[in-house]
Write a protein that holds these residues in place. Structure first.
Motif, PDB file in Angstrom:
ATOM      1  N   LEU A 142      -9.724  10.855  -3.639  1.00 38.84           N
ATOM      2  CA  LEU A 142     -10.014  10.748  -2.209  1.00 38.84           C
ATOM      3  C   LEU A 142      -8.675  10.652  -1.488  1.00 38.84           C
ATOM      4  O   LEU A 142      -8.105   9.565  -1.382  1.00 38.84           O
ATOM      5  N   PRO A 143      -8.129  11.769  -1.011  1.00 39.29           N
ATOM      6  CA  PRO A 143      -6.786  11.767  -0.432  1.00 39.29           C
ATOM      7  C   PRO A 143      -6.680  10.856   0.793  1.00 39.29           C
ATOM      8  O   PRO A 143      -7.680  10.577   1.467  1.00 39.29           O
ATOM      9  N   TYR A 144      -5.467  10.443   1.077  1.00 40.93           N
ATOM     10  CA  TYR A 144      -5.235   9.621   2.261  1.00 40.93           C
ATOM     11  C   TYR A 144      -5.373  10.426   3.545  1.00 40.93           C
ATOM     12  O   TYR A 144      -5.253   9.865   4.634  1.00 40.93           O
ATOM     13  N   SER A 145      -5.626  11.723   3.440  1.00 42.63           N
ATOM     14  CA  SER A 145      -5.989  12.482   4.633  1.00 42.63           C
ATOM     15  C   SER A 145      -7.339  12.009   5.173  1.00 42.63           C
ATOM     16  O   SER A 145      -7.690  12.309   6.315  1.00 42.63           O
ATOM     17  N   PHE A 146      -8.085  11.254   4.336  1.00 40.56           N
ATOM     18  CA  PHE A 146      -9.236  10.513   4.856  1.00 40.56           C
ATOM     19  C   PHE A 146      -8.705   9.187   5.383  1.00 40.56           C
ATOM     20  O   PHE A 146      -8.426   8.246   4.622  1.00 40.56           O
ATOM     21  N   ALA A 147      -8.549   9.094   6.691  1.00 42.04           N
ATOM     22  CA  ALA A 147      -7.891   7.941   7.308  1.00 42.04           C
ATOM     23  C   ALA A 147      -8.688   6.656   7.166  1.00 42.04           C
ATOM     24  O   ALA A 147      -8.124   5.557   7.318  1.00 42.04           O
ATOM     25  N   GLY A 148      -9.967   6.749   6.857  1.00 40.55           N
ATOM     26  CA  GLY A 148     -10.782   5.555   6.724  1.00 40.55           C
ATOM     27  C   GLY A 148     -10.328   4.621   5.621  1.00 40.55           C
ATOM     28  O   GLY A 148     -10.689   3.434   5.622  1.00 40.55           O
ATOM     29  N   GLN A 149      -9.530   5.126   4.683  1.00 37.66           N
ATOM     30  CA  GLN A 149      -9.048   4.269   3.600  1.00 37.66           C
ATOM     31  C   GLN A 149      -8.186   3.127   4.103  1.00 37.66           C
ATOM     32  O   GLN A 149      -8.067   2.099   3.438  1.00 37.66           O
ATOM     33  N   THR A 150      -7.554   3.307   5.239  1.00 38.32           N
ATOM     34  CA  THR A 150      -6.663   2.278   5.759  1.00 38.32           C
ATOM     35  C   THR A 150      -7.346   1.400   6.804  1.00 38.32           C
ATOM     36  O   THR A 150      -6.688   0.602   7.473  1.00 38.32           O
ATOM     37  N   CYS A 151      -8.656   1.533   6.941  1.00 37.83           N
ATOM     38  CA  CYS A 151      -9.401   0.733   7.909  1.00 37.83           C
ATOM     39  C   CYS A 151      -9.335  -0.757   7.552  1.00 37.83           C
ATOM     40  O   CYS A 151      -9.442  -1.133   6.385  1.00 37.83           O
ATOM     41  N   ARG A 152      -9.173  -1.613   8.564  1.00 39.14           N
ATOM     42  CA  ARG A 152      -9.103  -3.057   8.344  1.00 39.14           C
ATOM     43  C   ARG A 152     -10.230  -3.800   9.063  1.00 39.14           C
ATOM     44  O   ARG A 152     -10.171  -5.011   9.219  1.00 39.14           O
ATOM     45  N   ASP A 153     -11.243  -3.065   9.455  1.00 47.79           N
ATOM     46  CA  ASP A 153     -12.304  -3.645  10.281  1.00 47.79           C
ATOM     47  C   ASP A 153     -13.524  -4.093   9.476  1.00 47.79           C
ATOM     48  O   ASP A 153     -14.643  -4.059   9.964  1.00 47.79           O
ATOM     49  N   GLY A 154     -13.311  -4.494   8.241  1.00 50.00           N
ATOM     50  CA  GLY A 154     -14.422  -4.963   7.440  1.00 50.00           C
ATOM     51  C   GLY A 154     -14.194  -4.659   5.977  1.00 50.00           C
ATOM     52  O   GLY A 154     -13.103  -4.256   5.560  1.00 50.00           O
ATOM     53  N   ILE A 155     -15.222  -4.859   5.166  1.00 49.89           N
ATOM     54  CA  ILE A 155     -15.150  -4.601   3.732  1.00 49.89           C
ATOM     55  C   ILE A 155     -15.391  -3.120   3.502  1.00 49.89           C
ATOM     56  O   ILE A 155     -16.467  -2.598   3.786  1.00 49.89           O
ATOM     57  N   ILE A 156     -14.372  -2.442   2.991  1.00 48.32           N
ATOM     58  CA  ILE A 156     -14.425  -1.002   2.792  1.00 48.32           C
ATOM     59  C   ILE A 156     -14.283  -0.688   1.312  1.00 48.32           C
ATOM     60  O   ILE A 156     -13.398  -1.220   0.624  1.00 48.32           O
ATOM     61  N   GLY A 157     -15.133   0.172   0.791  1.00 48.98           N
ATOM     62  CA  GLY A 157     -15.026   0.597  -0.591  1.00 48.98           C
ATOM     63  C   GLY A 157     -14.151   1.826  -0.717  1.00 48.98           C
ATOM     64  O   GLY A 157     -13.616   2.346   0.262  1.00 48.98           O
ATOM     65  N   GLY A 158     -14.007   2.293  -1.944  1.00 52.36           N
ATOM     66  CA  GLY A 158     -13.229   3.491  -2.192  1.00 52.36           C
ATOM     67  C   GLY A 158     -11.769   3.213  -2.423  1.00 52.36           C
ATOM     68  O   GLY A 158     -11.267   2.097  -2.215  1.00 52.36           O
ATOM     69  N   ALA A 159     -11.050   4.237  -2.871  1.00 49.26           N
ATOM     70  CA  ALA A 159      -9.637   4.165  -3.216  1.00 49.26           C
ATOM     71  C   ALA A 159      -9.138   5.594  -3.321  1.00 49.26           C
ATOM     72  O   ALA A 159      -9.931   6.535  -3.227  1.00 49.26           O
ATOM     73  N   PRO A 160      -7.830   5.794  -3.527  1.00 47.07           N
ATOM     74  CA  PRO A 160      -7.343   7.162  -3.722  1.00 47.07           C
ATOM     75  C   PRO A 160      -7.992   7.854  -4.920  1.00 47.07           C
ATOM     76  O   PRO A 160      -7.928   9.070  -5.053  1.00 47.07           O
ATOM     77  N   TYR A 161      -8.652   7.060  -5.779  1.00 49.91           N
ATOM     78  CA  TYR A 161      -9.259   7.603  -6.993  1.00 49.91           C
ATOM     79  C   TYR A 161     -10.704   8.065  -6.779  1.00 49.91           C
ATOM     80  O   TYR A 161     -11.289   8.666  -7.675  1.00 49.91           O
ATOM     81  N   GLY A 162     -11.264   7.754  -5.618  1.00 52.51           N
ATOM     82  CA  GLY A 162     -12.627   8.179  -5.342  1.00 52.51           C
ATOM     83  C   GLY A 162     -13.285   7.335  -4.271  1.00 52.51           C
ATOM     84  O   GLY A 162     -12.823   6.233  -3.950  1.00 52.51           O
ATOM     85  N   ALA A 163     -14.369   7.845  -3.721  1.00 51.09           N
ATOM     86  CA  ALA A 163     -15.124   7.117  -2.702  1.00 51.09           C
ATOM     87  C   ALA A 163     -15.876   5.956  -3.333  1.00 51.09           C
ATOM     88  O   ALA A 163     -16.061   5.892  -4.542  1.00 51.09           O
ATOM     89  N   GLY A 164     -16.312   5.018  -2.486  1.00 50.14           N
ATOM     90  CA  GLY A 164     -17.044   3.881  -3.031  1.00 50.14           C
ATOM     91  C   GLY A 164     -17.567   2.962  -1.963  1.00 50.14           C
ATOM     92  O   GLY A 164     -17.334   3.152  -0.765  1.00 50.14           O
ATOM     93  N   THR A 165     -18.296   1.939  -2.425  1.00 48.72           N
ATOM     94  CA  THR A 165     -18.829   0.924  -1.524  1.00 48.72           C
ATOM     95  C   THR A 165     -18.868  -0.409  -2.253  1.00 48.72           C
ATOM     96  O   THR A 165     -18.892  -0.449  -3.488  1.00 48.72           O
ATOM     97  N   ILE A 166     -18.866  -1.487  -1.492  1.00 49.19           N
ATOM     98  CA  ILE A 166     -18.967  -2.844  -2.034  1.00 49.19           C
ATOM     99  C   ILE A 166     -20.358  -3.368  -1.682  1.00 49.19           C
ATOM    100  O   ILE A 166     -20.707  -3.501  -0.510  1.00 49.19           O
ATOM    101  N   ALA A 167     -21.159  -3.640  -2.706  1.00 47.40           N
ATOM    102  CA  ALA A 167     -22.554  -4.003  -2.479  1.00 47.40           C
ATOM    103  C   ALA A 167     -22.770  -5.495  -2.243  1.00 47.40           C
ATOM    104  O   ALA A 167     -23.826  -5.897  -1.763  1.00 47.40           O
ATOM    105  N   GLY A 168     -21.791  -6.323  -2.598  1.00 44.70           N
ATOM    106  CA  GLY A 168     -21.984  -7.762  -2.528  1.00 44.70           C
ATOM    107  C   GLY A 168     -22.625  -8.267  -3.805  1.00 44.70           C
ATOM    108  O   GLY A 168     -23.314  -7.527  -4.513  1.00 44.70           O
TER     109      GLY A 168
END
Length: 207
Positions: A142-168
């Motif tokens: 998941l390249p950093y051209s997806f700017a959402g990776q640097t979002c600080r407005d909550g719990i965000i999943g994913g990494a440069p290695y792939g998309a993701g989510t945090i379920a709790g």
């Protein structure tokens, strides 16, 4: 026309939601054919019901099906920092494809759902890529051209290695719009790579 398979396992629906977003992103690339499939369940129905697993009517895939696609996007929950056993069992049945080099040169990507921010999210993404590289697949993250990776407005999943989510820990958190946007981005990214490879001259095999 590149053929893309989004293949996943999901217990509580988080990975399924990401899988649907991945498929949506891949379909946004003109001329792309996308199939959404799940791996077979291995948990008995009684256990599924007692654990509150969600029913899923998505068609199942068979290991032999993988050879029919130009790219495969794999989705899995985290189980102790690794892929779920259902996905591992599915891949373990693909030995014939490995022996035939049937997946060599195909694009692969991974996305995941994890219970907590530090519960093995990145470890799952990375460790799931290991067998895919044994198959000779080309890994797309998941390249950093997806700017959402640097979002600080909550719990965000994913990494440069792939998309993701945090379920709790209790699974109560659902994929955020940023998580889903990341999955759509990754799906489109994989489809674009597959399209470029589809028009490229095949590499000469060296004995």
């Amino acid at each position: 026309m590149p053929r893309i398979l989004v293949l996943y396992y999901s217990s509580y629906g988080h990975v399924r939601a990401l899988a649907q977003a991945e498929a949506e992103g891949a379909r946004s690339v003109p001329g792309t054919h996308v199939d959404l499939r799940r791996v077979p369940e291995t948990v008995p129905d009684a256990v599924r019901q007692s654990a509150g697993y969600l029913d899923d009517d998505t068609p199942e895939a068979a290991p032999a099906d993988l050879a029919e696609y130009d790219a495969i996007i794999f989705g899995t929950p985290t189980r102790f920092g690794m892929m779920a056993g259902q996905m591992k069992q599915f891949l373990d049945q693909a030995g014939a494809l490995w022996a035939q080099n049937a997946l060599v040169g195909k694009v692969a990507a991974v996305f995941a759902s994890t219970g907590s921010q530090h519960g093995g999210h990145e470890a799952t993404l990375l460790s799931t890529q290991i067998p895919l590289q044994h198959f000779g697949m080309l890994i797309a993250g998941l390249p950093y051209s997806f700017a959402g990776q640097t979002c600080r407005d909550g719990i965000i999943g994913g990494a440069p290695y792939g998309a993701g989510t945090i379920a709790g820990a209790d699974g109560a958190l659902q994929p955020t719009e940023t998580d889903l946007a990341g999955a759509r981005f990754q799906g489109a990214h994989v489809a674009q790579l597959a399209a470029r490879l589809a028009v490229a001259t095949p590499a000469r095999q060296v004995a």
